[in-house]
Design an enzyme around this catalytic site. Structure first.
Site, short mmCIF file in Angstrom:
data_model
loop_
_atom_site.label_atom_id
_atom_site.label_comp_id
_atom_site.label_asym_id
_atom_site.label_seq_id
_atom_site.Cartn_x
_atom_site.Cartn_y
_atom_site.Cartn_z
N LYS A 196 101.54 -18.42 54.82
CA LYS A 196 101.76 -18.10 56.24
C LYS A 196 100.69 -18.74 57.13
O LYS A 196 100.90 -18.90 58.33
CB LYS A 196 101.85 -16.60 56.43
C1 LIG Z 1 105.83 -13.87 53.37
C2 LIG Z 1 105.78 -14.25 51.97
C3 LIG Z 1 106.94 -14.59 51.25
C4 LIG Z 1 108.31 -14.51 51.87
O1 LIG Z 1 108.50 -15.48 52.87
P1 LIG Z 1 109.62 -15.28 53.99
O2 LIG Z 1 109.43 -16.38 54.94
O3 LIG Z 1 109.38 -13.93 54.60
O4 LIG Z 1 110.93 -15.33 53.29
C5 LIG Z 1 106.80 -15.01 49.94
N1 LIG Z 1 105.59 -15.07 49.33
C6 LIG Z 1 104.46 -14.75 49.98
C7 LIG Z 1 103.17 -14.82 49.26
C8 LIG Z 1 104.51 -14.34 51.32
O5 LIG Z 1 103.38 -14.02 51.95
#
Ligand SMILES: *Cc1c(COP(=O)(O)O)cnc(C)c1O
Length: 487
Positions: free
Chosen positions: A103
């Site tokens: 993220k």
């Molecule tokens: C947020 C997250 C996901 C999921 O991603 P989305 O965009 O919400 O589908 C998967 N793995 C990790 C480590 C995350 O932080």
């Protein structure tokens, strides 16, 4: 470029406005007036660029109203010495950033994009970013927005739904413009509360009275989605550079999925012309998306299970709305109906025609047992550690190959560092860890597996706790209102 709402009753005249508002007035999500397509010639040019220069070009396709110079500066401020993407076998490692999860790719740059938008649109009001997190978004938003002038951040996280490391990352956060709230509930409760606060009349009054603008850093914000498109291009071009694929050859990508933001970015990349064949949607046992892709019914009327992949413990994947918009041929009336059914009955069903448009996707899920088995298998085979979320992508990808025999080249999206979910990793490797806390385990992982402890979690538990607000589900609105009034 103009941005329109998936529900048809609102639009934003620029990407800047769409980013500042976060969500459309009709509760829909902003999407670009059209998804830009990249010519073959341009694709060749892009393939030679560094990550940061590639980011500038992709962002400029969507956010040109910000001005290319601003985009260049934002990319530099966001990523230089802070974030990079590495490829290891077929794992596209997106966790080399301050919070050890993918993220960061979007949340390091969103603050700069918003700051520029605010100033270009001449918005004098302070902006308050209100965001629900299943663990990783929260810390990434706090880190990205800390001390950014004119923008405050309020994060809501589910008290018992995040790992110790995730929790400490948030409650020890420094910065003069940040608030962190623990709620007694799960991520869906937090997300639902945030969504309803955006349209609540009492809250609107408070915001108006205090000269604030409310916005979101959840992946419903288009400013989150677009930076995530970049690494699919980058991963593809790396494979070309490494001579693993020919230019133009189609690859499959497997994405561990929760709110459907990351995989949607892959879908956008594909729509722009990147040669992707299957988008493999990998879920945990909260497998609403698996059911959706296989039956056309989205049904969130069930109990949310807490798993070893907390960042995917979600029953309402908000960004699916943007996919529905595209696969219905941009039929906002249909989308609005689906979303109304979802709100009223926790369920909707798409018709056969629309379902036929979902053939780009394959969906399946993994149990916690399968996740642990995968972590061990990857370690034994390749001497390489993956985190639990990445293990879901690995496991579901293998299910896909077994079912289809499709052995095209591929990328597995690696969304978090194994250090972030260290307890699960040790469990998976069959080590006895019963009496140790996460922070001791981090030390141990580093020694046993000869890995450096990422600097950003070193001594995390020795830092000062700066945030201790907590509330019940029922009092979220009251607490948020109070925090807004404090501004
Ligand atoms: C947020 C997250 C996901 C999921 O991603 P989305 O965009 O919400 O589908 C998967 N793995 C990790 C480590 C995350 O932080």
């Amino acid at each position: 470029m103009k941005y329109i709402s998936t529900r048809g009753n609102d639009s934003a005249s620029s990407s800047m406005e769409a980013m500042i508002k976060g969500i459309a007035n009709d509760s829909g999500l902003y999407v670009p007036f059209n998804i830009p397509s990249i010519s073959a010639k341009k694709m060749k040019e892009l393939s030679k660029l560094s990550y940061n220069n590639l980011a500038v070009e992709i962002l400029n396709e969507y956010f040109s109203d910000l001005g290319k110079d601003n985009i260049i500066e934002s990319v530099k401020n966001a990523y230089e010495d802070k974030f990079n993407v590495e490829i290891n076998n077929n794992f596209l490692e997106l966790y080399h950033g301050p919070t050890l999860a993918f993220k960061d790719a979007a949340l390091l740059i969103l603050p700069y994009l918003m700051k520029n938008s605010k100033s270009l649109l001449n918005i004098k009001n302070k902006i308050v970013i209100l965001t629900a997190t299943s663990g990783d978004t929260g810390k990434a938003a706090l880190e990205g927005f800390k001390n950014i002038e004119g923008i405050d951040v309020i994060i809501l996280y589910p008290k018992d739904g995040v790992s110790d490391i995730q929790k400490y990352q948030m409650i020890t956060q420094e910065g003069n413009n940040l608030k962190v709230v623990a709620i007694e509930g799960n991520f869906d409760d937090a997300q639902r509360a945030v969504k309803s606060i955006f349209t609540d009349d009492d809250v609107k009054e408070v915001i108006k009275g205090s000269n604030l603008n409310l916005s979101s850093a959840n992946s419903i914000n288009i400013g989150r989605l677009v930076p995530q498109i970049v690494y699919y291009f980058y991963g593809y071009f790396e494979k070309v550079k490494n001579k693993e694929i020919n230019f133009g050859e189609k690859i499959n990508v497997a994405v561990p999925t929760g709110n459907f933001g990351n995989i949607l970015a892959a879908y956008y990349a594909k729509s722009m012309g990147l040669p992707i064949n299957k988008l493999i949607c990998a879920s945990n046992i909260n497998n609403v998306l698996t059911k959706f892709f296989n039956t056309g019914v989205f049904d969130s009327n069930r109990h949310l299970e807490l798993t070893e992949t907390p960042s995917m413990d979600i029953l309402v994947s908000s960004n699916l709305e943007r996919l529905l918009f595209e696969v219905t041929g941009r039929d906002s009336i249909k989308v609005k109906n689906y979303m109304e059914n979802l709100k009223n009955n926790s369920l909707y069903e798409i018709d056969k025609n629309v379902q036929n448009k979902l053939k780009d996707f394959y969906a399946n899920y993994s149990t916690d047992e399968e996740v642990k088995k995968s972590i061990k298998e990857v370690y034994d085979k390749y001497n390489y550690l993956i985190d639990t979320h990445t293990a879901v992508a690995y496991d579901v990808y293998n299910k896909y190959v077994k079912e289809t025999g499709d052995t095209s080249k591929y990328l597995l999206i690696s969304t978090a560092s194994p250090f972030k979910f260290v307890r699960s990793i040790f469990n998976a490797l069959g080590e006895n860890i019963s009496n140790k806390n996460d922070f001791e385990l981090v030390e141990e992982l580093s020694i046993k597996y000869s890995l450096d402890i990422p600097y950003n979690i070193k001594d995390l538990n020795k830092k000062t706790i700066n945030h201790n607000i907590s509330c019940t589900k029922e009092s979220i609105k009251e607490v948020i209102t109070r925090l807004l009034k404090e501004n």
